[in-house]
Design a protein around this motif. Structure first.
Motif, PDB file in Angstrom:
ATOM      1  N   ALA A 176       7.120   4.232  -3.683  1.00 21.94           N
ATOM      2  CA  ALA A 176       8.370   3.466  -3.598  1.00 21.94           C
ATOM      3  C   ALA A 176       9.568   4.371  -3.315  1.00 21.94           C
ATOM      4  CB  ALA A 176       8.600   2.718  -4.911  1.00 21.94           C
ATOM      5  N   VAL A 177       9.484   5.595  -3.810  1.00 19.29           N
ATOM      6  CA  VAL A 177      10.701   6.401  -3.897  1.00 19.29           C
ATOM      7  C   VAL A 177      10.782   7.538  -2.874  1.00 19.29           C
ATOM      8  CG1 VAL A 177      11.818   8.045  -5.444  1.00 19.29           C
ATOM      9  CG2 VAL A 177      11.136   5.828  -6.305  1.00 19.29           C
ATOM     10  N   LEU A 178       9.648   8.166  -2.569  1.00 17.57           N
ATOM     11  CA  LEU A 178       9.703   9.386  -1.750  1.00 17.57           C
ATOM     12  C   LEU A 178       9.338   9.127  -0.293  1.00 17.57           C
ATOM     13  CD1 LEU A 178       8.053  12.038  -4.104  1.00 17.57           C
ATOM     14  CD2 LEU A 178      10.477  11.508  -3.812  1.00 17.57           C
ATOM     15  N   THR A 236      13.620  -9.382  -5.501  1.00 17.37           N
ATOM     16  CA  THR A 236      12.245  -9.146  -5.034  1.00 17.37           C
ATOM     17  C   THR A 236      12.269  -9.232  -3.516  1.00 17.37           C
ATOM     18  OG1 THR A 236      11.346 -10.085  -7.049  1.00 17.37           O
ATOM     19  CG2 THR A 236       9.858  -9.966  -5.168  1.00 17.37           C
ATOM     20  N   VAL A 237      11.956  -8.099  -2.870  1.00 21.34           N
ATOM     21  CA  VAL A 237      12.117  -8.015  -1.421  1.00 21.34           C
ATOM     22  C   VAL A 237      10.759  -7.794  -0.752  1.00 21.34           C
ATOM     23  CG1 VAL A 237      12.981  -6.433   0.363  1.00 21.34           C
ATOM     24  CG2 VAL A 237      14.531  -7.317  -1.367  1.00 21.34           C
ATOM     25  N   GLU A 238      10.514  -8.597   0.276  1.00 19.39           N
ATOM     26  CA  GLU A 238       9.258  -8.489   1.036  1.00 19.39           C
ATOM     27  C   GLU A 238       9.580  -8.292   2.507  1.00 19.39           C
ATOM     28  OE1 GLU A 238       7.244 -12.167   0.450  1.00 19.39           O
ATOM     29  OE2 GLU A 238       6.549 -11.645  -1.571  1.00 19.39           O
ATOM     30  N   ASP A 239       8.643  -7.671   3.255  1.00 16.80           N
ATOM     31  CA  ASP A 239       8.832  -7.612   4.708  1.00 16.80           C
ATOM     32  C   ASP A 239       8.195  -8.845   5.349  1.00 16.80           C
ATOM     33  OD1 ASP A 239       6.127  -7.151   4.845  1.00 16.80           O
ATOM     34  OD2 ASP A 239       6.291  -5.005   5.265  1.00 16.80           O
ATOM     35  N   TYR A 261       8.349  -4.571  -1.719  1.00 20.00           N
ATOM     36  CA  TYR A 261       8.829  -3.192  -1.845  1.00 20.00           C
ATOM     37  C   TYR A 261       9.580  -3.009  -3.163  1.00 20.00           C
ATOM     38  CZ  TYR A 261       7.557  -2.560   2.998  1.00 20.00           C
ATOM     39  OH  TYR A 261       6.844  -2.469   4.151  1.00 20.00           O
ATOM     40  N   GLY A 262       9.079  -2.136  -4.024  1.00 18.27           N
ATOM     41  CA  GLY A 262       9.760  -1.853  -5.282  1.00 18.27           C
ATOM     42  C   GLY A 262      10.759  -0.712  -5.111  1.00 18.27           C
ATOM     43  N   ILE A 263      11.674  -0.609  -6.045  1.00 18.01           N
ATOM     44  CA  ILE A 263      12.590   0.534  -6.089  1.00 18.01           C
ATOM     45  C   ILE A 263      12.539   1.066  -7.524  1.00 18.01           C
ATOM     46  CG2 ILE A 263      14.110  -0.434  -4.321  1.00 18.01           C
ATOM     47  CD1 ILE A 263      16.144  -1.049  -6.601  1.00 18.01           C
ATOM     48  N   PHE A 319      24.485   0.863 -12.347  1.00 15.50           N
ATOM     49  CA  PHE A 319      23.247   0.630 -11.593  1.00 15.50           C
ATOM     50  C   PHE A 319      22.962   1.845 -10.725  1.00 15.50           C
ATOM     51  CE2 PHE A 319      21.468  -0.302  -7.420  1.00 15.50           C
ATOM     52  CZ  PHE A 319      20.229  -0.812  -7.773  1.00 15.50           C
ATOM     53  N   ILE A 320      21.727   2.352 -10.794  1.00 17.15           N
ATOM     54  CA  ILE A 320      21.298   3.395  -9.868  1.00 17.15           C
ATOM     55  C   ILE A 320      19.903   3.045  -9.390  1.00 17.15           C
ATOM     56  CG2 ILE A 320      20.491   4.956 -11.745  1.00 17.15           C
ATOM     57  CD1 ILE A 320      21.433   7.295  -9.845  1.00 17.15           C
ATOM     58  N   GLY A 321      19.734   2.994  -8.085  1.00 19.06           N
ATOM     59  CA  GLY A 321      18.434   2.645  -7.508  1.00 19.06           C
ATOM     60  C   GLY A 321      17.997   3.724  -6.536  1.00 19.06           C
ATOM     61  N   TYR A 322      16.730   4.144  -6.672  1.00 12.57           N
ATOM     62  CA  TYR A 322      16.139   5.132  -5.765  1.00 12.57           C
ATOM     63  C   TYR A 322      15.111   4.427  -4.884  1.00 12.57           C
ATOM     64  CZ  TYR A 322      17.792   9.125  -8.630  1.00 12.57           C
ATOM     65  OH  TYR A 322      18.545  10.059  -9.278  1.00 12.57           O
ATOM     66  N   SER A 323      15.103   4.766  -3.600  1.00 13.86           N
ATOM     67  CA  SER A 323      14.097   4.168  -2.724  1.00 13.86           C
ATOM     68  C   SER A 323      13.846   5.047  -1.506  1.00 13.86           C
ATOM     69  CB  SER A 323      14.575   2.792  -2.252  1.00 13.86           C
ATOM     70  OG  SER A 323      13.625   2.242  -1.365  1.00 13.86           O
ATOM     71  N   ALA A 324      12.615   4.977  -0.990  1.00 11.62           N
ATOM     72  CA  ALA A 324      12.302   5.680   0.262  1.00 11.62           C
ATOM     73  C   ALA A 324      12.893   4.924   1.443  1.00 11.62           C
ATOM     74  CB  ALA A 324      10.782   5.790   0.412  1.00 11.62           C
ATOM     75  N   ARG A 325      13.339   3.678   1.185  1.00  9.65           N
ATOM     76  CA  ARG A 325      13.844   2.828   2.271  1.00  9.65           C
ATOM     77  C   ARG A 325      15.170   2.224   1.836  1.00  9.65           C
ATOM     78  NH1 ARG A 325       8.942   2.195   0.345  1.00  9.65           N
ATOM     79  NH2 ARG A 325       7.289   3.010   1.666  1.00  9.65           N
TER      80      ARG A 325
END
Ligand code: HEM
Length: 328
Positions: free
Chosen positions: A168-170, A243-246, A252-254, A273-279
């Motif tokens: 999810a993150v890297l 909740t996000v989908e393609d 896709y989780g964050i 709020f802090i969110g990390y994501s690869a996307r």
């Protein structure tokens, strides 16, 4: 074929701690060569600076993640291609609520079990940066009972765990059909970060019946049990809007590491709020669904009681890439 070098990510998935400092800085003269030198050299030495402080209590899980904003990347790293999605936070104007975009060149997400360690690190860091930066925001977060936010709900439950975290993150090496590496070296092992500092209207929130609060969040307050989604087209809960989908139905989780902050004496009650994501697009889609609503017009009711004062996007490159900046 591109050269393969070992990449060590920053410790973005550090365990939830009881204390965190969210430090957002602005660079005063980003295009001054001497200022850029000082900043590059300081952020390249964050791993050493962290060791300096972490050793004083190894059980305190000290970590610091560094994020670089889009404008700062252009100024500090003009010869290094920018991560593909990196751009300043794009304001989202819903019919009723706005996700504001505010200035921020560098983020330091400082975490540990001890407020004094975080304090000491921040002091040493700011000493090194000297007059090259000014503080845009400095928020001190704390753990509230069993990882609850100040609205009273357990926050962070749906975070990815185990192998899902890195996925999810890297950002991983992305091979094209020809086997060519299509990711810039600076991107691999990195993450996008979005931060927003929210303040809550506690008086109005507290006056809501618990059942209404639970419908807004989508979980039961006491035991954290997830509630069923509302029917399609009806007012959706926060957990559904985020909740996000393609297009193929992949979810896709964050990784979130939200923290309460504030002071009853000042009448300040907040969630950082802090969110990390690869996307980055995944977090942006969540924000659109919250602020504009899904369907549009039915925004996240959490926003009727929570106002974002800031909004920034950063990129946290790998630790290997950060360390290499000192040699530039
Ligand atoms: C879920 C609180 C802002 C993304 C939740 C939950 C709570 C919560 C209590 C349910 C438990 C959990 O899974 O953690 C808050 C508060 C916010 C806030 C108090 C600020 C006032 C945001 C923002 C985003 C976001 C700005 C993304 C842009 C998510 C996601 C989930 C979630 C992805 C999990 C959804 C799922 O069940 O899959 N939030 N949140 N939250 N929130 Fe937030």
């Amino acid at each position: 074929m591109s050269r393969r070098v070992p990449i060590t990510p920053q410790n973005v998935s550090a365990p939830l701690t009881s204390s965190a400092t969210f430090l957002v800085l602005r660079i005063i003269h980003p295009y001054s060569p001497s200022s850029a030198d000082t900043i590059r050299s300081t952020i390249s030495s964050v791993a050493d600076l962290s060791k300096n402080v972490a050793i004083r209590d190894l059980s305190a899980s000290f970590s610091c993640t560094v994020g670089i904003g889009s404008n700062a990347w252009s100024a500090l790293l003009p010869r290094t291609p920018k991560p593909a999605e990196l751009h300043p936070f794009r304001e989202i104007k819903g019919r009723v609520h706005t996700a504001v975009s505010t200035p921020g060149d560098l983020l330091f997400h400082i975490r540990s079990e001890r407020r004094d360690l975080n304090f000491e690190f921040e002091k040493q860091l700011l000493d090194l940066l000297g007059d090259e930066v000014e503080v845009a925001d400095d928020t001190e977060g704390f753990r509230y009972f069993d990882v609850r936010d100040l609205l009273g709900f357990v926050d962070g439950t749906a975070n990815p765990v185990g192998e899902e975290v890195n996925e999810a993150v890297l950002i991983t090496r992305d091979e094209s059909a020809t086997g060519q590496d299509v990711r810039a070296e600076a991107e691999v092992g990195g993450s996008y970060i979005v931060v927003q500092k929210y303040v809550h209207d506690m008086k109005r929130w507290s006056s809501l019946p618990t059942e209404m609060q639970e419908a807004i969040i989508g979980r039961r307050k006491w035991d954290n049990v997830e509630l069923d989604d509302a029917d399609e087209g009806k007012q959706a809960a926060h957990k559904t809007l985020t909740t996000v989908e393609d297009a193929d139905g992949n979810e896709y989780g964050i990784l979130r590491d939200n923290m309460p902050f504030g002071s009853p004496g000042r009448g300040e009650f907040g969630t950082y709020f802090i969110g990390y994501s690869a996307r980055l697009w995944v977090i942006e889609r969540m924000l659109e669904r919250m602020f504009i609503g899904n369907p549009p017009g039915l925004h996240d009711r959490l926003l009727d009681y929570s106002t974002p004062l800031t909004g920034c996007v950063f990129f946290a490159p790998s630790a290997s890439f950060l360390a290499s900046l000192g040699k530039d």
